[in-house]
Scaffold this motif. Structure first.
Motif, PDB file in Angstrom:
ATOM      1  N   GLY A   1       0.816  -1.206   0.000  1.00 31.71           N
ATOM      2  CA  GLY A   1       0.000   0.000   0.000  1.00 31.71           C
ATOM      3  C   GLY A   1       0.856   1.266   0.000  1.00 31.71           C
ATOM      4  O   GLY A   1       2.052   1.244  -0.294  1.00 31.71           O
ATOM      5  N   ILE A   2       0.225   2.386   0.322  1.00 32.23           N
ATOM      6  CA  ILE A   2       0.903   3.681   0.376  1.00 32.23           C
ATOM      7  C   ILE A   2       0.756   4.232   1.788  1.00 32.23           C
ATOM      8  O   ILE A   2      -0.333   4.182   2.378  1.00 32.23           O
ATOM      9  N   ARG A   3       1.846   4.756   2.318  1.00 37.65           N
ATOM     10  CA  ARG A   3       1.834   5.331   3.660  1.00 37.65           C
ATOM     11  C   ARG A   3       1.707   6.845   3.583  1.00 37.65           C
ATOM     12  O   ARG A   3       2.103   7.467   2.597  1.00 37.65           O
ATOM     13  N   GLY A   4       1.204   7.406   4.664  1.00 37.92           N
ATOM     14  CA  GLY A   4       0.978   8.844   4.693  1.00 37.92           C
ATOM     15  C   GLY A   4       2.201   9.663   5.016  1.00 37.92           C
ATOM     16  O   GLY A   4       2.095  10.887   5.154  1.00 37.92           O
ATOM     17  N   ASP A   5       3.381   9.029   5.144  1.00 40.07           N
ATOM     18  CA  ASP A   5       4.573   9.810   5.458  1.00 40.07           C
ATOM     19  C   ASP A   5       5.084  10.596   4.255  1.00 40.07           C
ATOM     20  O   ASP A   5       6.081  11.308   4.355  1.00 40.07           O
ATOM     21  N   GLU A   6       4.423  10.435   3.102  1.00 40.52           N
ATOM     22  CA  GLU A   6       4.803  11.194   1.911  1.00 40.52           C
ATOM     23  C   GLU A   6       3.826  12.328   1.629  1.00 40.52           C
ATOM     24  O   GLU A   6       3.745  12.832   0.512  1.00 40.52           O
ATOM     25  N   LEU A   7       3.089  12.742   2.657  1.00 38.94           N
ATOM     26  CA  LEU A   7       2.201  13.891   2.515  1.00 38.94           C
ATOM     27  C   LEU A   7       2.991  15.194   2.624  1.00 38.94           C
ATOM     28  O   LEU A   7       3.962  15.286   3.369  1.00 38.94           O
TER      29      LEU A   7
ATOM     30  N   PHE B   1       0.054  14.838  -1.739  1.00 38.34           N
ATOM     31  CA  PHE B   1       1.272  14.046  -1.677  1.00 38.34           C
ATOM     32  C   PHE B   1       2.448  14.792  -2.307  1.00 38.34           C
ATOM     33  O   PHE B   1       2.261  15.701  -3.122  1.00 38.34           O
ATOM     34  N   ASN B   2       3.669  14.385  -1.918  1.00 34.44           N
ATOM     35  CA  ASN B   2       4.839  14.884  -2.635  1.00 34.44           C
ATOM     36  C   ASN B   2       4.942  14.155  -3.971  1.00 34.44           C
ATOM     37  O   ASN B   2       4.082  13.332  -4.315  1.00 34.44           O
ATOM     38  N   SER B   3       5.992  14.428  -4.737  1.00 35.53           N
ATOM     39  CA  SER B   3       6.083  13.865  -6.090  1.00 35.53           C
ATOM     40  C   SER B   3       6.139  12.340  -6.076  1.00 35.53           C
ATOM     41  O   SER B   3       5.452  11.683  -6.874  1.00 35.53           O
ATOM     42  N   ASP B   4       6.918  11.776  -5.148  1.00 35.30           N
ATOM     43  CA  ASP B   4       7.010  10.309  -5.079  1.00 35.30           C
ATOM     44  C   ASP B   4       5.688   9.702  -4.633  1.00 35.30           C
ATOM     45  O   ASP B   4       5.220   8.713  -5.206  1.00 35.30           O
ATOM     46  N   GLY B   5       5.097  10.302  -3.582  1.00 37.59           N
ATOM     47  CA  GLY B   5       3.823   9.786  -3.105  1.00 37.59           C
ATOM     48  C   GLY B   5       2.725   9.928  -4.143  1.00 37.59           C
ATOM     49  O   GLY B   5       1.863   9.052  -4.300  1.00 37.59           O
ATOM     50  N   GLY B   6       2.725  11.060  -4.860  1.00 38.10           N
ATOM     51  CA  GLY B   6       1.724  11.261  -5.917  1.00 38.10           C
ATOM     52  C   GLY B   6       1.859  10.239  -7.019  1.00 38.10           C
ATOM     53  O   GLY B   6       0.850   9.738  -7.550  1.00 38.10           O
ATOM     54  N   ALA B   7       3.112   9.893  -7.373  1.00 38.83           N
ATOM     55  CA  ALA B   7       3.328   8.889  -8.417  1.00 38.83           C
ATOM     56  C   ALA B   7       2.844   7.515  -7.952  1.00 38.83           C
ATOM     57  O   ALA B   7       2.214   6.767  -8.719  1.00 38.83           O
ATOM     58  N   LYS B   8       3.127   7.166  -6.690  1.00 32.21           N
ATOM     59  CA  LYS B   8       2.670   5.884  -6.157  1.00 32.21           C
ATOM     60  C   LYS B   8       1.141   5.830  -6.090  1.00 32.21           C
ATOM     61  O   LYS B   8       0.532   4.805  -6.408  1.00 32.21           O
ATOM     62  N   PHE B   9       0.538   6.944  -5.669  1.00 38.57           N
ATOM     63  CA  PHE B   9      -0.926   6.989  -5.558  1.00 38.57           C
ATOM     64  C   PHE B   9      -1.562   6.863  -6.941  1.00 38.57           C
ATOM     65  O   PHE B   9      -2.579   6.172  -7.119  1.00 38.57           O
ATOM     66  N   ALA B  10      -0.954   7.532  -7.931  1.00 40.04           N
ATOM     67  CA  ALA B  10      -1.478   7.434  -9.293  1.00 40.04           C
ATOM     68  C   ALA B  10      -1.357   6.002  -9.821  1.00 40.04           C
ATOM     69  O   ALA B  10      -2.270   5.480 -10.482  1.00 40.04           O
TER      70      ALA B  10
ATOM     71  N   GLY C   1      -2.209  13.819  -7.443  1.00 39.31           N
ATOM     72  CA  GLY C   1      -1.416  13.803  -6.220  1.00 39.31           C
ATOM     73  C   GLY C   1      -2.147  14.340  -5.011  1.00 39.31           C
ATOM     74  O   GLY C   1      -1.522  14.736  -4.026  1.00 39.31           O
ATOM     75  N   SER C   2      -3.468  14.364  -5.052  1.00 39.03           N
ATOM     76  CA  SER C   2      -4.253  14.845  -3.920  1.00 39.03           C
ATOM     77  C   SER C   2      -5.486  13.972  -3.754  1.00 39.03           C
ATOM     78  O   SER C   2      -5.898  13.264  -4.669  1.00 39.03           O
ATOM     79  N   ALA C   3      -6.067  14.010  -2.568  1.00 42.96           N
ATOM     80  CA  ALA C   3      -7.239  13.194  -2.264  1.00 42.96           C
ATOM     81  C   ALA C   3      -8.010  13.835  -1.122  1.00 42.96           C
ATOM     82  O   ALA C   3      -7.536  14.770  -0.468  1.00 42.96           O
TER      83      ALA C   3
END
Length: 534
Positions: free
Chosen positions: A257-263, A283-292, A324-326
């Motif tokens: 999954g994705i963790r919230g430490d990349e917010l 999310f930051n760029s890495d988190g946004g890419a993972k979320f996408a 990159g947002s939710a």
């Protein structure tokens, strides 16, 4: 040395009056006078021992840090072995008894697997040694076990991070000068002056704010989920709020999954249709890419939004979310949504913190301390003023004026800087008064000696100030060094004492040496006295 041009007189008076006027809001507050709205209000903050407030002691569980390290290593091992497929085939990976176990089907690949695992066990970022030991048993079964040194260092890092997260959360409340320090290897002491509701503080600090997005396992049998039986690779997570006619638990994929430490941000928002309180996250760029990637590969599937081990909601992914947002929705009130936003912005606590001690300190004891401190300061100041005026006459009057100006300047500078006054700070305040008078005693005694040696009035005063100033600076420099060390290595009340002492030393030298010399110089040039009454 007694020459004071007009520009210098104006500059000295400007500095003295600016600092003294900055003390007026603090004095007005002590006297119960309402300060005019819209006027700058540099005010001295009162510490927990004077203003009252909340005291909370938090404790972390080291076993949780160990479990987190094992879980993180398991995911890294799975990723590494997956990259080696199909050359290397292994049995199911497990993390029983705090270790990671897996079996390599082809014994000839043992060395290749060991070489692949070595970079994962290197602890250069922690102890400088290998934080995991690799053991091969039964010929082809790998066992990875965390070392105690690595766990201890991980606990230390987790506690340091927790202190910073707690500090950010409390600062977001707008409180003044909280005390947040480590207390032993597993505890954090939190003192917030002026906060009389410890429950709100407990709610904020007790929330780990560990946000996760995990896929729901649709193949899990509802009957097994209801009994808490998780299929291999899954975990059972309860819902935060009971839902009518719906299952109280969900089976979600444990890894991937994705963790919230990349917010990067979290803000209170409102649903445009229902006006319900929600939390918008970015999310930051890495988190946004993972979320996408997660949403684009699982369109039509449900995924769970999990906060601190409880499911807030489990929406279906209707389309890929690429921005990159939710939006996090749930049964939030405005206060609870804002509190969650603060927690997410501040970062997740790396370990759960349990309240082991709490108490609320009322302002009554602080008010009594302030009153007694003011009485002690007033009596001491009056006794000093009488003694110095009787002993040194006009020069004693100048010393008393410098003393009064010194007290106002200390309060003014503390108000502008925004420091906190504690009970030890009041002690430092009283100590500074004595140090300020001591400088004038040295100067006046030195002038008296020069007159007894036969020097003329102007020459005696000039030499007296010059020679005494050296001793005054030497003494005060040593005091500043000691106070600076107390500030650097002390905490709480010790720092409060050191701050007042440092400010008081600087203002006492300014008033007792510079200002009195200017006043004496102006009087000598105006009156031209034939002798001094010393």
């Amino acid at each position: 040395m007694l020459d004071f041009p007009r520009w210098k007189v104006i500059m000295l008076w400007a500095v003295a009056l600016a600092c003294a006027l900055s003390a007026l809001p603090t004095l007005a507050g002590m006297a119960g006078v309402r300060w005019p709205a819209g006027v700058p209000e540099p005010k001295v903050n009162l510490g927990l021992d004077l203003a009252g407030g909340s005291h909370i002691l938090l404790e972390a569980d080291p076993a949780q840090v160990r479990n987190q390290r094992v879980e993180g290593m398991e995911e890294s091992v799975r990723t590494k072995l997956h990259a080696m497929t199909p050359q290397v085939r292994v049995s199911d990976i497990s993390n029983a008894n705090g270790s990671i176990n897996f079996q390599v089907e082809d014994p000839s690949k043992i060395d290749a697997v060991r070489e692949a695992m070595l970079p994962l066990t290197n602890g250069a970022g922690l102890t400088g040694k290998r934080d995991w030991t690799i053991t091969v048993v039964d010929g082809n079964r790998f066992v990875l076990t965390p070392s105690q040194e690595g766990i201890d260092q991980a606990v230390t890092q987790a506690m340091d991070t927790a202190v910073e997260v707690v500090r950010k959360r409390i600062d977001a409340l707008g409180t003044k000068e909280p005390t947040i320090i480590r207390s032993g290897p597993r505890r954090i002491l939190v003192q917030v002056p002026g906060l009389q509701d410890p429950q709100a503080l407990k709610n904020l600090l007790g929330q780990t704010a560990k946000l996760e997005f995990k896929l729901v396992d649709q193949a899990a049998l509802p009957s097994d989920v209801a009994q808490g039986i998780a299929p291999p690779g899954d975990e059972i997570v309860p819902f935060a709020e009971a839902r009518a006619g719906a299952a109280p638990k969900l089976a979600v994929k444990r890894l991937g999954g994705i963790r919230g430490d990349e917010l990067t941000n979290a803000q209170l928002s409102n649903n445009s249709q229902t006006n319900a309180a929600t939390v918008s996250i970015t999310f930051n760029s890495d988190g946004g890419a993972k979320f996408a990637k997660l949403t684009s590969m699982n369109v039509g599937k449900p995924f769970a939004i999990i906060l601190d081990g409880k499911v807030l909601s489990a929406p279906t992914i209707n389309e890929a979310i690429l921005g990159g947002s939710a939006i996090i929705s749930g049964n939030f009130t405005t206060d609870s949504a804002n509190q969650l936003a603060i927690s997410l912005r501040s970062g997740a606590l790396p370990v759960d913190l349990k309240v082991v001690e709490e108490r609320t300190v009322g302002p009554d004891l602080g008010a009594d301390s302030i009153r007694k401190g003011m009485i002690a300061m007033g009596v001491g100041t009056l006794a000093l003023a009488i003694f110095i005026i009787v002993t040194y006459g006009r020069f004693g009057v100048y010393a008393c004026c410098a003393l009064a100006l010194n007290m106002l300047m200390i309060l003014g500078i503390m108000g502008v800087v925004g420091t906190t006054l504690t009970l030890p700070g009041i002690a430092g305040f009283v100590l500074t008064i004595g140090a300020a008078v001591d400088a004038n005693v040295l100067i006046n005694e030195r002038i008296r000696e020069e007159r007894h040696r036969g020097r003329r009035v102007m020459q005696a005063v000039e030499v007296g100030y010059k020679e005494a100033t050296r001793a005054i600076f030497d003494a005060n420099i040593t005091n500043i060094i000691a106070a600076s060390l107390m500030f650097a290595f002390g905490s709480g009340p010790v720092k409060g004492f050191a701050v007042v002492l440092i400010i008081g030393i600087m203002t006492s030298v300014f008033t007792a040496v510079v200002m009195t010399r200017m006043w004496v110089s102006q009087w000598l040039r105006r009156a031209r006295p034939a002798d001094l009454n010393l």
